[in-house]
Design an enzyme around this catalytic site. Structure first.
Site, PDB file in Angstrom:
ATOM      1  N   THR A   1      87.148  27.702   0.569  1.00  0.00           N
ATOM      2  CA  THR A   1      85.929  27.287  -0.130  1.00  0.00           C
ATOM      3  C   THR A   1      85.281  26.276   0.811  1.00  0.00           C
ATOM      4  O   THR A   1      85.987  25.527   1.506  1.00  0.00           O
ATOM      5  CB  THR A   1      86.207  26.623  -1.492  1.00  0.00           C
ATOM      6  OG1 THR A   1      86.932  25.415  -1.275  1.00  0.00           O
ATOM      7  CG2 THR A   1      87.020  27.534  -2.402  1.00  0.00           C
ATOM      8  N   HIS A   2      83.970  26.295   0.855  1.00  0.00           N
ATOM      9  CA  HIS A   2      83.223  25.419   1.790  1.00  0.00           C
ATOM     10  C   HIS A   2      83.653  25.649   3.237  1.00  0.00           C
ATOM     11  O   HIS A   2      83.572  24.738   4.059  1.00  0.00           O
ATOM     12  CB  HIS A   2      83.389  23.936   1.430  1.00  0.00           C
ATOM     13  CG  HIS A   2      83.206  23.632  -0.016  1.00  0.00           C
ATOM     14  ND1 HIS A   2      81.982  23.332  -0.572  1.00  0.00           N
ATOM     15  CD2 HIS A   2      84.094  23.625  -1.046  1.00  0.00           C
ATOM     16  CE1 HIS A   2      82.129  23.134  -1.875  1.00  0.00           C
ATOM     17  NE2 HIS A   2      83.401  23.320  -2.191  1.00  0.00           N
TER      18      HIS A   2
ATOM     19  N   GLU B   1      77.344  41.259  14.394  1.00  0.00           N
ATOM     20  CA  GLU B   1      76.162  40.386  14.535  1.00  0.00           C
ATOM     21  C   GLU B   1      74.884  41.167  14.252  1.00  0.00           C
ATOM     22  O   GLU B   1      73.959  40.678  13.602  1.00  0.00           O
ATOM     23  CB  GLU B   1      76.096  39.807  15.949  1.00  0.00           C
ATOM     24  CG  GLU B   1      77.145  38.744  16.209  1.00  0.00           C
ATOM     25  CD  GLU B   1      77.126  38.307  17.667  1.00  0.00           C
ATOM     26  OE1 GLU B   1      76.758  37.163  17.921  1.00  0.00           O
ATOM     27  OE2 GLU B   1      77.473  39.122  18.547  1.00  0.00           O
TER      28      GLU B   1
ATOM     29  N   LYS C   1      84.606  37.432  28.155  1.00  0.00           N
ATOM     30  CA  LYS C   1      84.037  37.579  26.812  1.00  0.00           C
ATOM     31  C   LYS C   1      84.188  38.969  26.216  1.00  0.00           C
ATOM     32  O   LYS C   1      84.087  39.979  26.898  1.00  0.00           O
ATOM     33  CB  LYS C   1      82.540  37.239  26.853  1.00  0.00           C
ATOM     34  CG  LYS C   1      82.294  35.789  27.176  1.00  0.00           C
ATOM     35  CD  LYS C   1      82.204  34.946  25.947  1.00  0.00           C
ATOM     36  CE  LYS C   1      80.832  35.143  25.372  1.00  0.00           C
ATOM     37  NZ  LYS C   1      80.487  34.154  24.392  1.00  0.00           N
TER      38      LYS C   1
ATOM     39  N   SER D   1      80.186  40.358  28.456  1.00  0.00           N
ATOM     40  CA  SER D   1      79.075  39.550  28.930  1.00  0.00           C
ATOM     41  C   SER D   1      78.833  39.887  30.390  1.00  0.00           C
ATOM     42  O   SER D   1      79.774  40.148  31.136  1.00  0.00           O
ATOM     43  CB  SER D   1      79.418  38.073  28.777  1.00  0.00           C
ATOM     44  OG  SER D   1      78.701  37.307  29.716  1.00  0.00           O
TER      45      SER D   1
ATOM     46  N   ASN E   1      48.300  63.655  -5.033  1.00  0.00           N
ATOM     47  CA  ASN E   1      48.838  62.457  -5.697  1.00  0.00           C
ATOM     48  C   ASN E   1      50.133  62.752  -6.451  1.00  0.00           C
ATOM     49  O   ASN E   1      51.102  61.992  -6.346  1.00  0.00           O
ATOM     50  CB  ASN E   1      47.782  61.857  -6.636  1.00  0.00           C
ATOM     51  CG  ASN E   1      46.563  61.377  -5.880  1.00  0.00           C
ATOM     52  OD1 ASN E   1      46.570  61.352  -4.643  1.00  0.00           O
ATOM     53  ND2 ASN E   1      45.516  61.008  -6.587  1.00  0.00           N
TER      54      ASN E   1
ATOM     55  N   TYR F   1      46.199  56.268  -8.696  1.00  0.00           N
ATOM     56  CA  TYR F   1      46.524  56.320  -7.273  1.00  0.00           C
ATOM     57  C   TYR F   1      45.546  55.500  -6.441  1.00  0.00           C
ATOM     58  O   TYR F   1      44.345  55.492  -6.689  1.00  0.00           O
ATOM     59  CB  TYR F   1      46.511  57.784  -6.776  1.00  0.00           C
ATOM     60  CG  TYR F   1      46.846  57.868  -5.298  1.00  0.00           C
ATOM     61  CD1 TYR F   1      48.163  57.913  -4.870  1.00  0.00           C
ATOM     62  CD2 TYR F   1      45.838  57.833  -4.333  1.00  0.00           C
ATOM     63  CE1 TYR F   1      48.480  57.948  -3.515  1.00  0.00           C
ATOM     64  CE2 TYR F   1      46.139  57.868  -2.981  1.00  0.00           C
ATOM     65  CZ  TYR F   1      47.461  57.927  -2.580  1.00  0.00           C
ATOM     66  OH  TYR F   1      47.763  57.948  -1.240  1.00  0.00           O
TER      67      TYR F   1
ATOM     68  N   GLN G   1      50.233  54.982   0.233  1.00  0.00           N
ATOM     69  CA  GLN G   1      50.729  55.713   1.398  1.00  0.00           C
ATOM     70  C   GLN G   1      51.663  54.840   2.237  1.00  0.00           C
ATOM     71  O   GLN G   1      52.528  55.336   2.945  1.00  0.00           O
ATOM     72  CB  GLN G   1      49.544  56.181   2.254  1.00  0.00           C
ATOM     73  CG  GLN G   1      49.932  56.880   3.535  1.00  0.00           C
ATOM     74  CD  GLN G   1      48.744  57.590   4.165  1.00  0.00           C
ATOM     75  OE1 GLN G   1      48.227  58.532   3.603  1.00  0.00           O
ATOM     76  NE2 GLN G   1      48.289  57.111   5.309  1.00  0.00           N
TER      77      GLN G   1
ATOM     78  N   ASN H   1      82.419  40.249  22.832  1.00  0.00           N
ATOM     79  CA  ASN H   1      81.523  39.740  21.787  1.00  0.00           C
ATOM     80  C   ASN H   1      81.422  40.683  20.593  1.00  0.00           C
ATOM     81  O   ASN H   1      81.361  41.900  20.766  1.00  0.00           O
ATOM     82  CB  ASN H   1      80.121  39.530  22.370  1.00  0.00           C
ATOM     83  CG  ASN H   1      80.110  38.451  23.440  1.00  0.00           C
ATOM     84  OD1 ASN H   1      80.857  37.485  23.361  1.00  0.00           O
ATOM     85  ND2 ASN H   1      79.276  38.637  24.445  1.00  0.00           N
TER      86      ASN H   1
HETATM   87  N1  ARG Z   1      49.319  60.753   2.359  1.00  0.00           N
HETATM   88  C1  ARG Z   1      49.017  60.336   1.022  1.00  0.00           C
HETATM   89  C2  ARG Z   1      50.077  59.362   0.527  1.00  0.00           C
HETATM   90  O1  ARG Z   1      51.100  59.305   1.083  1.00  0.00           O
HETATM   91  C3  ARG Z   1      48.953  61.508   0.109  1.00  0.00           C
HETATM   92  C4  ARG Z   1      48.100  61.313  -1.086  1.00  0.00           C
HETATM   93  C5  ARG Z   1      46.688  61.256  -0.681  1.00  0.00           C
HETATM   94  N2  ARG Z   1      45.844  61.200  -1.821  1.00  0.00           N
HETATM   95  C6  ARG Z   1      44.581  60.816  -1.766  1.00  0.00           C
HETATM   96  N3  ARG Z   1      43.940  60.743  -2.879  1.00  0.00           N
HETATM   97  N4  ARG Z   1      44.037  60.460  -0.640  1.00  0.00           N
HETATM   98  O2  ARG Z   1      49.876  58.630  -0.407  1.00  0.00           O
END
Ligand code: ARG
Length: 463
Positions: free
Chosen positions: A156-157, A291, A284, A278, A111, A318, A323, A286
């Protein structure tokens, strides 16, 4: 049984569909440089705090360096069974060096590891995006400098309004990009704090030196709260908001290039290298590149919405939802990078058509404001002057003439104050030059703005 790091608690393998559903290494694999960097900082600190022996530390660092080399050489095969980038690298390390590899994760959780990796990655991505923006700014300054003499209608516009310089218009684009750049710089500065050492959510019992790892990774300081450190993703919201705004700006610029390269405007000719033909209409050419820049904006705005919705309602700390932050962040940065590069090429290779711009100034009564200003500068209240000029435009339309073709008698019939000198005010060059207020299109103002921006770009290149 299972070779997962949490294997002790489990008796059954993860279901195949659940494994596929939760694996992320195909997306987060690109975090490997940050993951290795973070692990090296962590393990060195563990050594300094005597949590691991010097020998273990050296083995882990050497092992991680070897893994880095093998990823760079394209030798490490990412294994989706090992879920994410963190477990792929850790497993490869344990395979390579054995027991010492298993000590790397002391006092750490994925985490705080992933939060650290993402901050490192995004900080770097903000820096490279600001460099991409600077490259486009250089193109705009060069083009503006080469076209100070080109006059064109300002709108403008989407109606012809008053004459400006092409350089002034290009510098307006540059201002938009300058702010985009500033937003990325701000976001990068605020995100520059280290989550490392927060572990899963509540820190750790090991006496980690969080200042040391923060310093080693170039962070300004450790994050203050372990719960916040592992669960906050507003640093991604900020960065991607800045990108979304930038993408909207690029889209507006692209839209003008599309308009200007149409037969109707004819202000710009895009080079062959940035246009396509084209398959059915041989005539053409383009403007597909602008775009597509316009079209790709949806991805970046979509990435922002994606992140906002993913975060909304998540309890601390967490949650696995987090993820899902990576794909939109990568997509947003990749898209903006490509759009900036394509626009830089398209604009630097484009040619502007002075005659078509000048011709557009002749129709549309862009000098009507000059007539009103001429009267107002002679004491006629502006509201009245405006009314008189409007009447003159109406008469010119009726006679199929321009304002400078209308005879003086018509002017004098509309207002007794008129004399010959009004015709000098109708000259477009004069009209632009008289707009010499700060921020205006007069040559001196445009040249000052150009020099100022050049100076800023130079200072940044030097920095
Ligand atoms: N792959 C996870 C992520 O990107 C890593 C952390 C995973 N932690 C857990 N408690 N499962 O968040």
């Amino acid at each position: 049984m299972t070779d997962k790091p949490w294997g002790g608690r489990f008796q059954e393998e993860l279901d195949a569909i659940a494994a596929r559903f939760s694996a992320s290494v195909d997306v987060d694999g690109r975090l490997w440089p940050q993951d290795i960097e973070g692990s090296i900082a962590h393990v060195r600190m563990l050594g300094e705090r005597n949590i691991l022996s010097e020998d273990d530390v050296e083995q882990v660092v050497a092992g991680l360096e070897r893994i880095r080399a093998s990823i760079e050489g394209g030798e490490l095969a990412w294994d989706p069974e090992r879920e994410d980038v963190h477990m792929n690298i850790e497993s490869a390390l344990i395979e390579a060096i054995g027991e010492a590899g298993g000590r790397l994760h002391t006092g750490r959780s994925r985490n705080d590891q992933v939060a650290t990796d993402m901050r490192l990655w995004t900080r770097q991505a903000c820096q490279s995006t600001t460099a991409d923006i600077d490259a486009l700014l250089e193109v705009l300054v060069d083009k503006a400098e080469a076209h100070v003499d080109f006059l064109m209608p300002g709108y403008t516009h989407l109606q012809r309004a008053q004459p400006v310089r092409l350089a002034h218009h290009l510098l307006a684009w540059a201002e938009m990009l300058e702010r985009d750049r500033g937003r990325l710089v701000d976001a990068a500065a605020r995100m520059n704090e280290s989550p490392l050492g927060s572990a899963a959510l509540a820190g750790t019992t090991f006496p980690l030196d969080r200042d040391a790892t923060a310093r080693a990774l170039g962070f300004d300081r450790p994050m203050r709260n372990s719960l916040d450190a592992v669960s906050s993703r507003d640093f991604l919201l900020e960065a991607v908001s800045a990108l979304a705004i930038c993408a909207v700006h690029l889209s507006r610029i692209a839209e003008e290039l599309v308009l200007w390269s149409s037969q109707e405007f004819g202000f710009v000719q895009m080079s062959d290298a940035f246009t396509t033909g084209s398959s059915i209409m041989p005539q053409k050419k383009n403007p597909d590149m602008p775009e597509l820049v316009r079209g790709k904006t949806g991805r970046v705005v979509g990435s922002l919405v994606n992140l906002l919705v993913m975060l909304k309602g998540l309890p601390l700390a967490y949650n696995r939802d987090l993820q899902e932050d990576k794909a939109p962040v990568f997509e947003a940065f990749d898209t903006v990078h490509d759009c900036l590069a394509v626009l830089s090429g398209a604009i630097s290779s484009a040619t502007f058509d002075r005659d078509r711009m000048a011709a557009a100034l002749k129709e549309g009564f862009l000098d009507a404001t000059e007539v009103a200003d001429w009267l107002a500068s002679r004491g006629v209240p502006f509201r009245e002057a405006h009314h008189v000029a409007g009447k003159l435009v109406r008469q010119a339309v009726q006679r199929g003439m321009t304002l400078s073709e209308l005879p003086l008698e018509v002017y004098q019939a509309a207002h007794h104050a008129f004399d010959e000198s009004v015709f000098r005010a109708l000259d477009m060059e004069t009209a632009v030059e008289r707009r010499s207020v700060l921020g205006g299109p007069a040559r001196a103002r445009v040249q000052e703005a150009l020099a100022e921006l050049r100076g800023r770009l130079q200072a940044r290149r030097g920095a």
